[in-house]
Design a protein around this motif. Structure first.
Motif, short mmCIF file in Angstrom:
data_model
loop_
_atom_site.label_atom_id
_atom_site.label_comp_id
_atom_site.label_asym_id
_atom_site.label_seq_id
_atom_site.Cartn_x
_atom_site.Cartn_y
_atom_site.Cartn_z
N HIS A 61 0.82 -1.21 0.00
CA HIS A 61 0.00 0.00 0.00
C HIS A 61 0.86 1.27 0.00
O HIS A 61 0.48 2.28 -0.60
N LEU A 98 -12.27 9.63 8.40
CA LEU A 98 -12.11 8.70 7.28
C LEU A 98 -13.18 7.62 7.32
O LEU A 98 -13.73 7.24 6.28
N GLU A 99 -13.49 7.15 8.51
CA GLU A 99 -14.54 6.13 8.67
C GLU A 99 -15.90 6.68 8.23
O GLU A 99 -16.75 5.92 7.75
N SER A 101 -16.30 8.93 5.82
CA SER A 101 -16.13 9.45 4.45
C SER A 101 -16.17 10.98 4.39
O SER A 101 -16.75 11.57 3.47
N ALA A 125 -3.41 6.21 7.82
CA ALA A 125 -4.49 5.42 7.19
C ALA A 125 -3.96 4.08 6.70
O ALA A 125 -4.61 3.04 6.87
N ASN A 128 -3.51 1.60 9.31
CA ASN A 128 -4.81 1.09 9.76
C ASN A 128 -5.51 0.26 8.69
O ASN A 128 -6.72 0.03 8.76
N GLN A 130 -5.97 0.91 5.40
CA GLN A 130 -6.68 1.61 4.33
C GLN A 130 -5.80 1.76 3.09
O GLN A 130 -4.58 1.84 3.18
N ARG A 131 -6.45 1.84 1.93
CA ARG A 131 -5.73 2.08 0.68
C ARG A 131 -5.69 3.58 0.41
O ARG A 131 -6.73 4.25 0.48
N VAL A 132 -4.51 4.09 0.13
CA VAL A 132 -4.31 5.53 -0.03
C VAL A 132 -3.65 5.80 -1.38
O VAL A 132 -2.81 5.03 -1.84
N ASP A 164 -9.33 4.21 -0.50
CA ASP A 164 -10.20 4.67 0.59
C ASP A 164 -9.96 6.14 0.88
O ASP A 164 -10.84 6.85 1.34
N LEU A 165 -8.72 6.58 0.62
CA LEU A 165 -8.34 7.98 0.83
C LEU A 165 -7.53 8.45 -0.37
O LEU A 165 -6.53 7.85 -0.74
N SER A 195 -15.08 7.50 -1.21
CA SER A 195 -13.76 7.68 -0.60
C SER A 195 -13.69 9.02 0.11
O SER A 195 -14.48 9.92 -0.18
#
Length: 248
Positions: A61, A98-99, A101, A125, A128, A130-132, A164-165, A195
């Protein structure tokens, strides 16, 4: 019936547990010396495999994120940026936005820490799970314009759309023509409520219409970006200029 360590290692590799296969002899020695029960042995083995897989995922990631550099939030100097409080920074680090959105918009002159803050949150992120995806506006527009016929642009934009971000750095630093503004709108529209987006810009939303050149597109973009967002103004002297290095 007895099994050699090598044959057990081959079986672990067959189930794509290659890291555990490598460490198996060491785990067997520890199990014997510490008199582990069967459950303890399995727990140690599977915990190690889980940890390795998590680390590999983070590394993947990080590569996909394409950060220009890596600076954590712990390196962000609140003494230099007094427009952001310690409590606000902790709230941002918790990633509850982020959770939900939510979008974040960091505004301020060059060199006050907007990009550092965005990258630091991106790193949090990823840690944790998440895909950034990080991209500057100067890189994004050519990608959008060449997506139809360049495989490389298609791959990168596909990762941006699945992230996700999404962090877009230096938003509105240059004017766009109507075609470019349309392409940008379609990307924002796709990301809307799928996202979270972090934007950094030295121009406020009230100036974006002039750079986009079309009031209708500007309104549509702002409507989606500002619907669920937090706008954070960062002020002060440029950190780069303040701590510049000189040859002499």
């Amino acid at each position: 019936m007895s099994y050699s360590v090598e044959s057990l290692q081959r079986q672990f590799k067959l189930f794509r547990m290659s890291e555990t296969a490598k460490e198996l002899p060491d785990f067997l020695r520890k199990a014997e010396s510490h008199s582990w029960t069967y459950q303890e042995f399995l727990h140690e083995l599977l915990s190690y495999e889980e940890s390795c897989r998590e680390q590999k995922m983070i590394e993947k990631h990080l590569k996909w994120a394409r950060f220009p550099y890596q600076k954590s939030l712990n390196e962000f100097d609140l003494q230099e940026q007094r427009s952001l409080s310690s409590r606000q920074l902790k709230q941002l680090k918790e990633l509850s936005w982020l959770e939900q959105s939510f979008n974040l918009i960091f505004l301020g002159p060059p060199g006050v820490g907007k990009t550092h803050l965005a990258i630091g949150l991106g790193l949090e992120a990823i840690q944790n799970g998440q895909r950034v995806s990080f991209i500057s506006m100067g890189e994004l527009i050519p990608l959008l314009k060449t997506e139809e016929y360049l495989r490389k642009a298609q791959i990168q934009l596909n990762r941006i759309r699945k992230a996700d971000l999404v962090i877009i750095d230096d938003l509105m630093y240059m004017a766009m023509d109507q075609h470019e503004a349309n392409l940008f709108f379609h990307l924002i529209n796709h990301l809307y409520e799928r996202s979270s987006i972090i934007l950094t810009s030295n121009k406020g939303p009230e100036d974006w219409g002039e750079l986009l050149g079309d009031q209708g597109i500007t309104t549509a973009i702002l409507d989606r970006l500002l619907h669920r967002s937090e706008v954070i103004h960062l002020n002060g002297e440029s950190h780069r200029i303040k701590y510049r290095k000189s040859i002499f």
